[in-house]
Design an enzyme around this catalytic site. Sequence first.
Site, short mmCIF file in Angstrom:
data_model
loop_
_atom_site.label_atom_id
_atom_site.label_comp_id
_atom_site.label_asym_id
_atom_site.label_seq_id
_atom_site.Cartn_x
_atom_site.Cartn_y
_atom_site.Cartn_z
N LYS A 76 0.85 -1.76 -0.30
CA LYS A 76 -0.04 0.74 0.07
C LYS A 76 1.16 0.99 -0.04
O LYS A 76 1.80 1.33 0.38
CB LYS A 76 -1.14 0.02 1.71
N SER A 151 -9.10 2.08 3.33
CA SER A 151 -9.13 2.92 2.93
C SER A 151 -7.59 2.36 1.17
O SER A 151 -7.42 2.20 1.04
CB SER A 151 -8.08 4.04 2.87
N SER A 175 -9.94 -0.63 6.49
CA SER A 175 -9.15 0.08 5.39
C SER A 175 -8.66 -1.42 5.25
O SER A 175 -8.06 -1.17 4.25
CB SER A 175 -8.21 1.23 5.62
N1 GLN Z 1 -12.78 4.12 6.93
C1 GLN Z 1 -12.00 4.64 7.66
C2 GLN Z 1 -11.63 6.20 7.94
O1 GLN Z 1 -11.64 6.66 6.94
C3 GLN Z 1 -10.93 4.13 7.88
C4 GLN Z 1 -10.02 3.85 7.52
C5 GLN Z 1 -8.62 3.20 7.49
O2 GLN Z 1 -8.55 2.33 8.49
N2 GLN Z 1 -7.54 4.01 7.68
O3 GLN Z 1 -11.17 6.66 8.64
#
Ligand code: GLN
Length: 493
Positions: A76, A151, A175
């Site tokens: 990532k 994400s 994410s």
């Molecule tokens: N969707 C969640 C956020 O927007 C989690 C993001 C993540 O786990 N990096 O914060």
Amino acid sequence: MDTPSGVRDIRDAVVAGRMSAVDICRQTLDRIATLNPPLNAFRGVAPERALARAAELDAQRDRSPLPLFGVPVAIKDNICTRGLATTASSRMLDGYVPPYDATVVERLEAAGAVIVGKTNCDEFAMGSSTENSAFGPTRNPWALDRIPGGSSGGSAAAVAARMVPMALGSDTGGSIRQPAALCGVVGFKPSYGRVSRYGLIAFASSLDQIGPIATTVADAALVMNVLAGADPRDSTASAAPVPDFAHALDEPRDGLRGVRIGVPRHLFSDGVEDAVLSAFEAALAVTRDRGAEVVDVALPYSPQAIPVYYIVATAEASSNLARYDGVRYGHRAGQAHTPAEMYERSRGEGFGREVKRRIILGTYVLSAGYYDAYYRQAQQVRTLIREDYDKALAGVDVIAMPTSPTAAFKLGERTDDPVQMYLSDVFTVGANLAGLPAVTVPCGFTGSRLPIGLQLTGRAMDDATVLRIADDYERATPWSNERPPRPAASASR
Ligand code: GLN
């Protein structure tokens, strides 16, 4: 002979000399060249570096002890790779080439893995759809008009499309798990402290954790053996002994006999799709057939998990992102006359809308007048949420929930409604707030063949039990073998 596509299969084929690491690497790069254009799962591919590394491995005589020998992996883009651009999908870090490797990257390479590229994500890992990338969204391999989740959407899409057998993600509030579920693959968020965060571009440091996305639980466990363990460069990385996660799956057992699974049914109210609920119930029935006892548990404070998460995460993000001032590194705006103007313009130009929204929210909840009303209260409720999990997990081995309340939604469907977007994480943020290990494993499809995931959350530092139960479920069901259709753009050739 079929080309091996899983982590262990590839490793075994290379170690046995049935294929060379270079052959595997070339095939991987070819697949990426064909499959990536419609998906945009990769931010960057590094063919020369990957082939050189593979050739180095092929030249090595003694290869058997390396658990990931010759296995191509993707990382990532919020995880630092020395000499390979790392942008966290932000304009702020466009062109940034880290002078060091994250600990997880060092460990993967030391285990024989070949890094082929960096995957697209929401900017600074903030989002649930990968639409917040400054470099365009990633698409879901199961339906190109839908999001892959976020994400870590690039990592999930790359694994689902079988471009790579494993990719790293990071999970602050879901994410790894949410995109893995929406793309029909396995995603594992380790216990907080299990895996070093050194070299992970910080979003919310008390929640962030790096973990694997793979096509099977066994492959994720194999990778966990490599990733887990203490790190002198991250004081939050636990010194607790690391079990052999992969080996634990192979110990003889009578299915799930003796396993207790808790289900917090009171949380499944509105907003959960019917297809998700029925796949979830069918999954529970499978675990019962395997001998598990399924019981109700209560997580009374979990309805507050989303608001608590969005206070804690934004507060920490506002502090972590203060370092991007256009001076030390990152984007610097031209033509500023004063330092203040330079900061303002650099941050104004470098950050996207969602990141700005969170910095503003986080600064607000930490400000003198509001700290007690928001941040302190959120921390207190976070403790209550953790205590709920501890209480429930005292009586069961894991807690089962759907990973996401819905299957993959359409691109653009939630971009104008941040709260709707935030609700994608109702079932995942709890594990981060409580620091617990949680896995998602494929458990079926909607009527229009969109994948659905089953989430299992376990006790802190008992990652092995979570993986073991998920592995048993996976082997009893056909879901992990299903593959997305080849995208039309490449099928038409
Ligand atoms: N969707 C969640 C956020 O927007 C989690 C993001 C993540 O786990 N990096 O914060």
